[in-house]
Structures are given as C-alpha cells and as structure tokens.
Design an enzyme around this catalytic site. Sequence first.
Site, PDB file in Angstrom:
ATOM      1  N   GLU A   1       0.832  -1.210   0.000  1.00 41.06           N
ATOM      2  CA  GLU A   1       0.000   0.000   0.000  1.00 41.06           C
ATOM      3  C   GLU A   1       0.864   1.256   0.000  1.00 41.06           C
ATOM      4  OE1 GLU A   1      -4.198  -0.534   0.991  1.00 41.06           O
ATOM      5  OE2 GLU A   1      -3.393  -0.938   3.007  1.00 41.06           O
TER       6      GLU A   1
ATOM      7  N   GLU B   1      -4.677  -8.818   2.901  1.00 42.19           N
ATOM      8  CA  GLU B   1      -5.697  -8.468   3.891  1.00 42.19           C
ATOM      9  C   GLU B   1      -6.897  -9.414   3.877  1.00 42.19           C
ATOM     10  OE1 GLU B   1      -3.154  -4.878   3.579  1.00 42.19           O
ATOM     11  OE2 GLU B   1      -3.915  -6.390   2.183  1.00 42.19           O
TER      12      GLU B   1
END
Length: 279
Positions: free
Chosen positions: A133, A153
């Site tokens: 990210e 995730e």
Amino acid sequence: MNGTAHLKVERVGATLVLTLDRPEARNALSLPMLVGLHDAWTEADEDDAIRSVVLTGAGGAFCSGMDLKALAGQGVAQGVGQGAAQGNDADAACRARLKADPDLHWKAMLRHHRPRKPVIAAVEGPCVAGGTEILQGTDIRVAGESATFGLFEVRRGLFPVGGSTVRLPRQIPRTHALEMLLTGRPYTAREAERIGLVGRVVPDGTALAAALETAELINANAPLAVEAVKASAYDTAGLAEPEALALELERGMPVFATDDAKEGARAFAEKRPPVFRRV
C-alpha cells in the site's frame, strides 16, 4: 535528521533517504515509524535543498505491513504498531501525536498525502500488505530479484484501507489489480514488473544503489520543472483530454518564465552543466 524509533533518516546529497528500521519484525508498521514517516514527508516538502526522496527498508525487507499482533483486538488507528509503542515517554508522545491528528498514520502511508518531490522506492525482500500500500504512494519503484509483493488483507479478514482498492486499479490493469486484491496471493518481483507495479528489477542487494542513481539523475534537473511535471502527471489523471491538456498548460507555462529555464538554455548553448537555483 536522525529520525525516530524504527525509522532512519539520512541525507545523501540532495536526496532524503528514509529507511524503515525494524528488521526483527520485517519492518512491520509501528506507531513511531509512522510518526517518523509523517515528519519526514513534511521535511521533504518544506526543505528546498531536498530534490528527491528514497524509501527503503533495513535488514533485507521493505515492509511486511501492519503489526498483526498489535492489531488483534484493536481498531486500525489504535492498533497499527501499538504493541511496539508502549512503555516510555517517547512512545506516549507518539500516541499523543496520533490523538491530535487522527489522519497522521494515513498521511505517513501516503494515502492522504502526495509529496511534491519525487519519491523512489528501493525494495528488497517482503513488500506486502501495508508495504504494497505504501508502495502505491511512490513515483518510481526499483525491486531486488527476490522481492515479494501482495495484498494479504482478505486472507486475514481485513480490508486494504491504505488506498489499494482505489489506487491499484488506476496504476495497473484492472484485471491484475483485482486478482491481487481478491486472491491475497504473493507476487514475485518479475510478476510485479510484468504487470507494472514496479518499473525495474535489479540483482538482490542493489535496489538502493539503483534508486540512488535514479535520484541523482532527477537531482541534476531543474527542481521547479521536476515538481511541475510530477504535479501535472497526477493532477491530470482521470480528466477528459481537453481538460487535462488545459491543466497541463497551467502547470507548464510558468516554468518557461523561470530563471532556471533561462539557465538551462544558456548552459546548453555554452556546453556546460546547468546551475539551477530554483527561481
């Protein structure tokens, strides 16, 4: 210039080098690390002597994302790295900073902030979850051959709230973005290069050197022109072509009126390196 716990901050010429420095945890995000990153991005924006930034990690890893042990049983803003940020006055100060600015950790991860100076990622080893990210907030990306990437995730019942569901489909083809987001599988450096997540793969152990070489090329250019080009590239993304071209002129034409533009022409005519003064 010394950074904070878990973040090393150095100057190499006109480049600010930020090293995520928690190798025992594969540079998992901690609150002191995020506070340090936030302050480093601010320093880079405000100090005109800094022409570029290189982001890397210590100990053969880039960043393994959130500290899941610290996150267990806590909210994201409270849990990111808190398990490594308890027990002394410095850690209490970091928690106070987060309380005063609930967006601090998102700015640190480049979710809510785009530095005006070029940011180059030098990736070795794991660059996964929150690491991938943060990577999406950088401009140029170099990876060692053994680097790994991925957004894990969904495998943990989590959501990549660092911006990946928005930014990744805009940075790489949508089918590749959705495969990465929905499968949670790891990607090799060569796969990441093939789908456009990184620009270049280099031998292991040389990513930082390669990033610094790129930074030196950028640093030799006129800083006002570099920053205007970066701003235009991002600000025109997603706009219709006529609107984007009009905005490009707004960003670009003032550059021609700078003293640096005149210096560039003089240096070319005189067959010498230009001396840019940011005016």
